[in-house]
Design an enzyme around this catalytic site. Structure first.
Site, PDB file in Angstrom:
ATOM      1  N   ALA A  53       0.773  -1.227   0.011  1.00 14.78           N
ATOM      2  CA  ALA A  53      -0.071  -0.170   0.067  1.00 14.78           C
ATOM      3  C   ALA A  53       0.794   1.307  -0.014  1.00 14.78           C
ATOM      4  CB  ALA A  53      -0.815  -0.001   1.143  1.00 14.78           C
TER       5      ALA A  53
ATOM      6  N   VAL B 269      -4.256  -3.064   4.860  1.00 18.54           N
ATOM      7  CA  VAL B 269      -3.144  -2.593   5.738  1.00 18.54           C
ATOM      8  C   VAL B 269      -3.860  -2.871   6.894  1.00 18.54           C
ATOM      9  CG1 VAL B 269      -1.765  -0.902   6.772  1.00 18.54           C
ATOM     10  CG2 VAL B 269      -2.479  -0.539   4.541  1.00 18.54           C
TER      11      VAL B 269
ATOM     12  N   SER C  52       1.552  -5.409  15.593  1.00 21.83           N
ATOM     13  CA  SER C  52       1.902  -4.906  17.067  1.00 21.83           C
ATOM     14  C   SER C  52       2.885  -3.824  17.146  1.00 21.83           C
ATOM     15  CB  SER C  52       2.576  -6.343  17.767  1.00 21.83           C
ATOM     16  OG  SER C  52       3.459  -6.795  16.859  1.00 21.83           O
TER      17      SER C  52
ATOM     18  N   HIS D  64       4.192   0.425  12.379  1.00 24.41           N
ATOM     19  CA  HIS D  64       4.479   0.304  10.904  1.00 24.41           C
ATOM     20  C   HIS D  64       3.107   0.652  10.421  1.00 24.41           C
ATOM     21  CE1 HIS D  64       7.026  -0.780   7.580  1.00 24.41           C
ATOM     22  NE2 HIS D  64       6.032  -1.432   7.027  1.00 24.41           N
TER      23      HIS D  64
HETATM   24  N1  INI Z   1       1.815  -3.084   3.037  1.00 27.73           N
HETATM   25  C1  INI Z   1       0.581  -3.274   2.673  1.00 27.73           C
HETATM   26  O1  INI Z   1      -0.085  -3.062   1.779  1.00 27.73           O
HETATM   27  N2  INI Z   1      -0.047  -3.742   4.000  1.00 27.73           N
HETATM   28  C2  INI Z   1       0.322  -3.860   5.153  1.00 27.73           C
HETATM   29  O2  INI Z   1      -0.512  -4.053   6.269  1.00 27.73           O
HETATM   30  C3  INI Z   1       1.490  -3.853   5.427  1.00 27.73           C
HETATM   31  N3  INI Z   1       2.287  -3.918   6.597  1.00 27.73           N
HETATM   32  O3  INI Z   1       1.696  -4.018   7.623  1.00 27.73           O
HETATM   33  O4  INI Z   1       3.599  -4.036   6.624  1.00 27.73           O
HETATM   34  C4  INI Z   1       2.433  -3.367   4.412  1.00 27.73           C
HETATM   35  N4  INI Z   1       3.640  -3.220   4.239  1.00 27.73           N
HETATM   36  C5  INI Z   1       4.683  -2.898   3.217  1.00 27.73           C
HETATM   37  C6  INI Z   1       4.463  -1.802   2.598  1.00 27.73           C
HETATM   38  O5  INI Z   1       3.338  -1.166   2.077  1.00 27.73           O
HETATM   39  C7  INI Z   1       5.804  -1.363   1.788  1.00 27.73           C
HETATM   40  O6  INI Z   1       5.510  -2.173   0.553  1.00 27.73           O
HETATM   41  C8  INI Z   1       7.041  -1.722   2.223  1.00 27.73           C
HETATM   42  O7  INI Z   1       7.281  -1.112   3.336  1.00 27.73           O
HETATM   43  C9  INI Z   1       8.515  -1.392   1.008  1.00 27.73           C
HETATM   44  O8  INI Z   1       8.340   0.010   0.625  1.00 27.73           O
END
Ligand code: INI
Length: 165
Positions: A60, A85, A89, A92
């Protein structure tokens, strides 16, 4: 009272080109959001298959940049952003969900292009499943319908203005 101008968007947009930007993260839920969005665009919006483009991004967090890139091609009347998303815990969640939603709304406004927010932000997986085609509907379909309405609203407002009604 009967001189009030009321503008409402309809949902049929057979000539519109629409892009769907969708995250691979939590794909098992996002696939259902995509099914809902495609169904709404084709069945309700009457948009032919060849007018729909689907672009996968890692998560996302990456949605805003790709949505902006798609809009800058000037090929699409609206973009539907899909993702999930889920709060874990750590903090992030706040960064990913916050940057994603703020980025998408900022892009819509700065490019004058509808960006539908079909990104689930939930406390847990159960809530996400409920909103991806089970008991709380399908937020992908809702976002696609919002995109259809926005396309028609913008067209109608511009038309009314040009004819000075
Ligand atoms: N990306 C999501 O789409 N949903 C999530 O719940 C999520 N969590 O929880 O970490 C998530 N993380 C990845 C983020 O979107 C990026 O792709 C990553 O940080 C690389 O830039």
């Amino acid at each position: 009272m009967n001189k009030i101008k009321i503008i409402k968007g309809t949902l049929v947009a057979p000539n519109a080109k629409i892009a769907i930007a969708i995250a691979r993260f939590n794909r098992f839920i996002n696939d259902s959001l995509l099914s809902g969005a495609l169904d709404a665009l084709q069945r309700i919006g009457q948009i032919p298959e060849e007018n729909i483009t689907v672009v996968w991004v890692p998560g996302a967090y990456e949605l805003p940049l790709i949505v902006k890139t798609l809009i800058q091609t000037k090929n699409y009347q609206a973009v539907v952003a899909l993702g999930t998303v889920i709060r874990g815990s750590t903090t992030h969640f706040n960064y990913v969900a916050g940057e994603c939603s703020a980025g998408l709304s900022q892009i819509a406004i700065s490019t004058d292009t509808p960006v539908a927010f079909g990104v689930l932000t939930t406390e847990n997986i159960e809530q996400a499943i409920e909103r991806a085609g089970t008991k709380a509907g399908n937020k992908g379909a809702d976002a696609a319908i919002a995109a259809l309405e926005m396309i028609n609203l913008i067209q109608t407002i511009n038309l009314n203005h040009s004819t000075n009604i």
